[in-house]
Design a protein around this motif. Structure first.
Motif, PDB file in Angstrom:
ATOM      1  N   ALA A 111     -10.165 -14.088   9.965  1.00  0.00           N
ATOM      2  CA  ALA A 111      -9.462 -12.966   9.338  1.00  0.00           C
ATOM      3  C   ALA A 111      -7.954 -13.154   9.436  1.00  0.00           C
ATOM      4  N   PRO A 112      -7.204 -12.628   8.480  1.00  0.00           N
ATOM      5  CA  PRO A 112      -5.738 -12.699   8.562  1.00  0.00           C
ATOM      6  C   PRO A 112      -5.224 -11.953   9.788  1.00  0.00           C
ATOM      7  N   ILE A 113      -4.153 -12.469  10.399  1.00  0.00           N
ATOM      8  CA  ILE A 113      -3.568 -11.837  11.584  1.00  0.00           C
ATOM      9  C   ILE A 113      -3.130 -10.415  11.265  1.00  0.00           C
ATOM     10  N   SER A 114      -2.576 -10.207  10.091  1.00  0.00           N
ATOM     11  CA  SER A 114      -2.118  -8.862   9.720  1.00  0.00           C
ATOM     12  C   SER A 114      -3.270  -7.870   9.689  1.00  0.00           C
ATOM     13  N   LYS A 115      -4.448  -8.322   9.259  1.00  0.00           N
ATOM     14  CA  LYS A 115      -5.623  -7.446   9.229  1.00  0.00           C
ATOM     15  C   LYS A 115      -6.095  -7.131  10.650  1.00  0.00           C
ATOM     16  N   LEU A 116      -6.114  -8.140  11.523  1.00  0.00           N
ATOM     17  CA  LEU A 116      -6.516  -7.911  12.919  1.00  0.00           C
ATOM     18  C   LEU A 116      -5.562  -6.939  13.601  1.00  0.00           C
ATOM     19  N   GLU A 117      -4.278  -7.073  13.305  1.00  0.00           N
ATOM     20  CA  GLU A 117      -3.300  -6.172  13.904  1.00  0.00           C
ATOM     21  C   GLU A 117      -3.498  -4.741  13.422  1.00  0.00           C
ATOM     22  N   SER A 118      -3.856  -4.572  12.154  1.00  0.00           N
ATOM     23  CA  SER A 118      -4.054  -3.213  11.621  1.00  0.00           C
ATOM     24  C   SER A 118      -5.337  -2.586  12.158  1.00  0.00           C
ATOM     25  N   SER A 122      -8.946  -2.637  20.233  1.00  0.00           N
ATOM     26  CA  SER A 122      -9.899  -1.694  20.820  1.00  0.00           C
ATOM     27  C   SER A 122     -11.126  -1.503  19.938  1.00  0.00           C
ATOM     28  N   ARG A 123     -10.880  -1.364  18.647  1.00  0.00           N
ATOM     29  CA  ARG A 123     -11.998  -1.169  17.722  1.00  0.00           C
ATOM     30  C   ARG A 123     -12.877  -2.417  17.652  1.00  0.00           C
ATOM     31  N   LEU A 124     -12.243  -3.576  17.645  1.00  0.00           N
ATOM     32  CA  LEU A 124     -13.003  -4.830  17.584  1.00  0.00           C
ATOM     33  C   LEU A 124     -13.861  -5.003  18.827  1.00  0.00           C
ATOM     34  N   ILE A 125     -13.281  -4.741  20.001  1.00  0.00           N
ATOM     35  CA  ILE A 125     -14.017  -4.903  21.254  1.00  0.00           C
ATOM     36  C   ILE A 125     -15.160  -3.895  21.342  1.00  0.00           C
ATOM     37  N   ALA A 126     -14.905  -2.644  20.943  1.00  0.00           N
ATOM     38  CA  ALA A 126     -15.948  -1.618  20.990  1.00  0.00           C
ATOM     39  C   ALA A 126     -17.132  -1.993  20.108  1.00  0.00           C
ATOM     40  N   THR A 127     -16.854  -2.557  18.944  1.00  0.00           N
ATOM     41  CA  THR A 127     -17.929  -2.960  18.040  1.00  0.00           C
ATOM     42  C   THR A 127     -18.759  -4.082  18.634  1.00  0.00           C
ATOM     43  N   ILE A 128     -18.082  -5.093  19.189  1.00  0.00           N
ATOM     44  CA  ILE A 128     -18.792  -6.239  19.757  1.00  0.00           C
ATOM     45  C   ILE A 128     -19.562  -5.836  21.016  1.00  0.00           C
ATOM     46  N   LEU A 313     -25.105   0.078  13.267  1.00  0.00           N
ATOM     47  CA  LEU A 313     -25.189  -0.888  12.160  1.00  0.00           C
ATOM     48  C   LEU A 313     -24.168  -0.553  11.082  1.00  0.00           C
ATOM     49  N   GLN A 314     -24.014   0.732  10.798  1.00  0.00           N
ATOM     50  CA  GLN A 314     -23.018   1.157   9.813  1.00  0.00           C
ATOM     51  C   GLN A 314     -21.608   0.798  10.267  1.00  0.00           C
ATOM     52  N   LYS A 315     -21.353   0.931  11.582  1.00  0.00           N
ATOM     53  CA  LYS A 315     -20.044   0.563  12.121  1.00  0.00           C
ATOM     54  C   LYS A 315     -19.788  -0.929  11.961  1.00  0.00           C
ATOM     55  N   VAL A 316     -20.802  -1.739  12.278  1.00  0.00           N
ATOM     56  CA  VAL A 316     -20.651  -3.188  12.159  1.00  0.00           C
ATOM     57  C   VAL A 316     -20.451  -3.582  10.691  1.00  0.00           C
ATOM     58  N   GLU A 317     -21.228  -2.973   9.798  1.00  0.00           N
ATOM     59  CA  GLU A 317     -21.097  -3.288   8.368  1.00  0.00           C
ATOM     60  C   GLU A 317     -19.713  -2.905   7.852  1.00  0.00           C
ATOM     61  N   ARG A 318     -19.220  -1.743   8.303  1.00  0.00           N
ATOM     62  CA  ARG A 318     -17.905  -1.290   7.859  1.00  0.00           C
ATOM     63  C   ARG A 318     -16.819  -2.250   8.362  1.00  0.00           C
ATOM     64  N   LEU A 319     -16.948  -2.653   9.641  1.00  0.00           N
ATOM     65  CA  LEU A 319     -15.967  -3.579  10.198  1.00  0.00           C
ATOM     66  C   LEU A 319     -16.031  -4.928   9.499  1.00  0.00           C
ATOM     67  N   SER A 320     -17.262  -5.411   9.250  1.00  0.00           N
ATOM     68  CA  SER A 320     -17.414  -6.692   8.561  1.00  0.00           C
ATOM     69  C   SER A 320     -16.791  -6.643   7.171  1.00  0.00           C
ATOM     70  N   GLY A 321     -16.930  -5.479   6.513  1.00  0.00           N
ATOM     71  CA  GLY A 321     -16.331  -5.325   5.189  1.00  0.00           C
ATOM     72  C   GLY A 321     -14.812  -5.346   5.236  1.00  0.00           C
ATOM     73  N   GLU A 322     -14.237  -4.800   6.324  1.00  0.00           N
ATOM     74  CA  GLU A 322     -12.776  -4.762   6.456  1.00  0.00           C
ATOM     75  C   GLU A 322     -12.222  -6.093   6.932  1.00  0.00           C
ATOM     76  N   LEU A 323     -13.056  -6.881   7.643  1.00  0.00           N
ATOM     77  CA  LEU A 323     -12.595  -8.184   8.135  1.00  0.00           C
ATOM     78  C   LEU A 323     -12.633  -9.205   7.005  1.00  0.00           C
ATOM     79  N   SER A 324     -11.672  -9.093   6.142  1.00  0.00           N
ATOM     80  CA  SER A 324     -11.610 -10.034   5.029  1.00  0.00           C
ATOM     81  C   SER A 324     -11.323 -11.436   5.549  1.00  0.00           C
TER      82      SER A 324
END
Length: 553
Positions: A111-118, A122-128, A313-324
C-alpha cells in the motif's frame, strides 16, 4: 468473500470431509434416542424392561444386548466422526488464520505510505490482532453447526413418523421462535458493531498511553485529563456497547433455549388432552423433544459467535478495500548510473478520508546532485518532510515528472529507483536485525561503524541480529545510521537526524559524516533547523507554504 469462502478455497477437500463427517455425526446422533426407545418397547407397545433379553458381559447384565451393541457402535461412530470433523476444520482454520494475516501483511507492504498514514497504525493492528481471530473462530464452529442442524432435521423427520400432529406443532413453534429470536439478535448486533468501532478509537488511546508516557509523566493535569477524558471515556464507550449487545444476546439465547421446553410443556399438559395419543407415544415424543433441546440450544448459542465473525469480516473487507495497492511493477532492475535527480513541475497533495484535498506542495522544479549536500529548510508546516518523502519516493507525485538521471520514475521504474535510496525520518523504525542480503562478509565493517559511532560497548551484532535496541534516542539514531551505511545507497535522506544528538555528535554528523558521504559521491539530502551548520550545504531548498521560496541552483 463470505464467512467460509476462505476455508473452502484454501482446502476444499478437507472442508468437504469435515462437513461430511459433521453430517454423518448428526445423523448418528439423532439415532440414539430411537435406539433407546426401541429397546424399551414390549410386544404390547408399552415401555418396560424385559428380563428375557438380559445377557451378561464382563460381569454386567445388559438389556437388549443386540440394540445395546448398536448403541455402543453408534456412540463410537459419533465420537470418531465428530472429532475428525472438528480436528480437520481446526487445522484448516489455523492455516487460514496464518494465510489471512500474511495476505494482510502483503497488502500493507504494497500500500502507498500516504494511505497507511491516513488509516493509522491502531486500526491496522486492531484488524490483524482482533478481527482475523474472530473470523476464524466463527468459521471454526461450522462442524458443530452442521452436526446440530443435521441432528435437528433427522429428529424432526423421526418425530414426523411417530406423530404428524406433534411434528407440525414443533415445526411451527421452532419456526416462530427463530423469527422472534432474530429481533433481539439484530438489536444486539447493532451494539456489538458499535463496540467494534469504539475498539479502533480505544486502540489509538492505548498507543498514545504507551508512546506518550514521558509527556504524561511530567504533568499531573495532563495525565489525569488523558486518563479521565480519553482512556476512561473510550473504555466506557466500549463497555457500554458490549454490555448492551451481550446482554441482549444472552437474553435472546435464554429465550431460544426455552423454546423447546415451551413445546414440551404444551404437549404434556395441553396437547395430550385434545389428541388421541397413548402413554407410550407421549413418553416417546417427550423424550425426543428433550433430545431436540440440545441441537436447538447449540444452534442458537453459535449464532452470536457467527455474528461476531460476520462483523469482523466486514471490517477486514472494508480495510482491504481501502488498502489500495500501488500501481507499480514488482520487478526490480539496476537503473543506469545517474548524476542527478530532477524534479519538473512536481505537485503532491494529501487526501483526506472524505476525498477532498488538504495540504499540498508544488509545483516544484529543482535538482539533487550526487557529490553534493542539499539542505531542505523552512518553518514548521512549510512542507519540508513532504518534499523529502517525494525525493525518497515514499510519496507518489500527483503531477509533474521526476527523473533519476535519464530514467523517469513511473510505474515500471518506481521500485527500481527506490532501491537507490536510504532514508532516516524522524519517525523511523529500528528493526532488531539487519535485513536483506547476508551481512557475514561485512562483520569487520560493522565493527568499524560501531566504533566510529561509539556503540561498540552498547551493541554487538551476531548473525545479523542486534544484541539490543533498548538504547537512548540518540544511540538508536546512530544504530539506524549504521544500517544506512551498510546499505551503501546512492541517495541518503536525513530528517532532523541530529536533533537528539549531543553537541559532540552533532559536530561529527555535520562535519564528518555528511562530508564523507559527499566524498563517496553520494547524493545527500538533509532536513535541518540547525542554521549554524548551513555553511556545509552545497544547496539550500527553502520551503514556505508548500512552495520553494529559494533554490540555490
Amino acid at each position: 468473500m463470505n464467512l467460509f469462502s476462505e476455508f473452502s478455497s484454501r482446502a476444499p477437500n478437507k472442508v468437504f470431509i469435515s462437513i461430511l463427517c459433521g453430517v454423518f455425526s448428526g445423523v448418528a446422533y439423532s439415532l440414539l434416542i430411537p435406539l433407546v426407545i426401541s429397546s424399551l418397547e414390549n410386544e404390547q407397545g408399552g415401555l418396560e424392561y424385559s428380563s428375557e433379553s438380559l445377557q451378561t458381559f464382563f460381569g454386567f447384565e445388559v438389556q437388549n444386548y443386540y440394540i445395546a451393541s448398536v448403541f455402543l457402535l453408534v456412540c463410537l461412530f459419533i465420537l470418531i466422526t465428530r472429532t475428525a470433523s472438528q480436528i480437520i476444520l481446526l487445522r484448516v482454520s489455523m492455516d487460514v488464520t496464518t494465510k489471512l494475516r500474511l495476505s494482510l501483511y502483503k497488502r500493507i507492504m504494497k500500500a502507498p505510505i500516504s494511505k497507511l498514514e491516513s488509516l493509522g497504525s491502531s486500526r491496522l493492528i486492531a484488524t490483524i490482532a482482533t478481527d482475523v481471530g474472530r473470523i476464524v473462530d466463527g468459521a471454526r464452529v461450522l462442524p458443530e453447526l452442521i452436526m446440530s442442524v443435521t441432528t435437528l432435521v433427522s429428529l424432526l423427520m423421526t418425530l414426523f413418523i411417530v406423530d404428524k400432529n406433534v411434528f407440525w406443532l414443533v415445526f411451527k413453534t421452532i419456526f416462530l421462535g427463530i423469527i422472534t429470536y432474530q429481533i433481539p439478535v439484530l438489536l444486539g448486533a447493532k451494539y456489538i458493531r458499535r463496540a467494534r468501532e469504539h475498539i479502533d478509537v480505544l486502540q489509538e488511546s492505548i498507543r498514545s498511553l504507551i508512546y506518550g508516557a514521558k509527556e504524561l509523566k511530567i504533568s499531573t493535569d495532563k495525565r489525569e485529563s488523558f486518563y479521565s477524558d480519553v482512556l476512561v471515556q473510550n473504555e466506557h464507550a466500549v463497555l457500554k456497547s458490549e454490555k448492551l449487545g451481550n446482554s441482549i444476546m444472552s437474553a435472546a439465547t435464554s429465550y431460544g433455549d426455552l423454546i423447546s421446553f415451551f413445546v414440551i410443556g404444551f404437549v404434556a399438559f395441553v396437547f395430550a388432552n385434545y389428541n388421541s395419543i397413548s402413554q407410550a407415544e407421549l413418553i416417546t415424543v417427550i423424550m425426543m423433544l428433550l433430545y431436540i433441546t440440545g441441537p436447538v440450544a447449540e444452534i442458537i448459542n453459535l449464532i452470536p459467535e457467527v455474528l461476531q465473525a460476520k462483523i469482523s469480516l466486514q471490517k477486514v473487507e472494508r480495510l482491504s478495500g481501502e488498502l489500495s495497492t500501488e500501481e507499480a511493477t514488482e520487478q526490480v532492475f539496476q537503473i543506469p548510473s545517474w548524476e542527478q535527480i530532477r524534479f519538473k513541475d512536481v505537485c503532491f497533495s494529501h487526501e483526506t478520508t472524505h476525498g477532498s484535498d488538504s495540504f499540498g506542495i508544488g509545483p516544484l522544479t529543482f535538482s539533487v546532485e550526487k557529490g553534493k549536500i542539499t539542505f531542505i529548510v523552512g518553518g514548521n508546516g512549510s512542507g519540508k518532510t513532504t518534499l523529502s518523502k517525494l525525493i525518497s519516493l515514499h510519496y507518489r507525485k500527483s503531477s509533474g515528472s521526476i527523473f533519476f538521471g535519464e530514467v523517469e520514475v513511473d510505474n515500471n521504474t518506481l521500485n527500481s529507483c527506490r532501491n537507490e535510496v536510504s532514508a532516516i525520518y524522524s519517525d523511523y523504525h529500528l528493526f532488531d536485525r539487519l535485513l536483506g542480503e547476508s551481512n557475514q562478509s561485512k562483520q569487520a565493517l560493522i565493527q568499524q561503524y560501531l566504533c566510529e559511532l561509539c556503540l561498540e560497548e552498547k551493541v554487538t551484532v551476531e548473525n545479523g541480529q542486534f544484541s539490543t535496541t533498548s538504547l537512548s534516542d540518540g544511540q538508536r539514531r546512530r544504530l539506524a545510521l549504521l544500517v544506512a551505511f551498510l546499505e551503501d545507497k546512492s541517495l541518503y535522506v536525513f530528517d532532523e537526524w541530529a536533533a537528539d544528538q549531543d553537541p559532540e555528535f552533532k559536530q561529527i554528523f555535520y562535519y564528518r559524516i555528511l562530508p564523507d558521504l559527499k566524498a563517496q559521491g553520494k547524493a545527500v539530502v538533509v532536513i535541518s533547523h540547525d542554521d549554524r551548520y548551513f555553511d556545509i550545504a552545497d544547496k539550500l531548498l527553502i520551503m514556505e507554504d508548500g512552495l520553494l521560496k529559494s533554490n540555490d541552483d
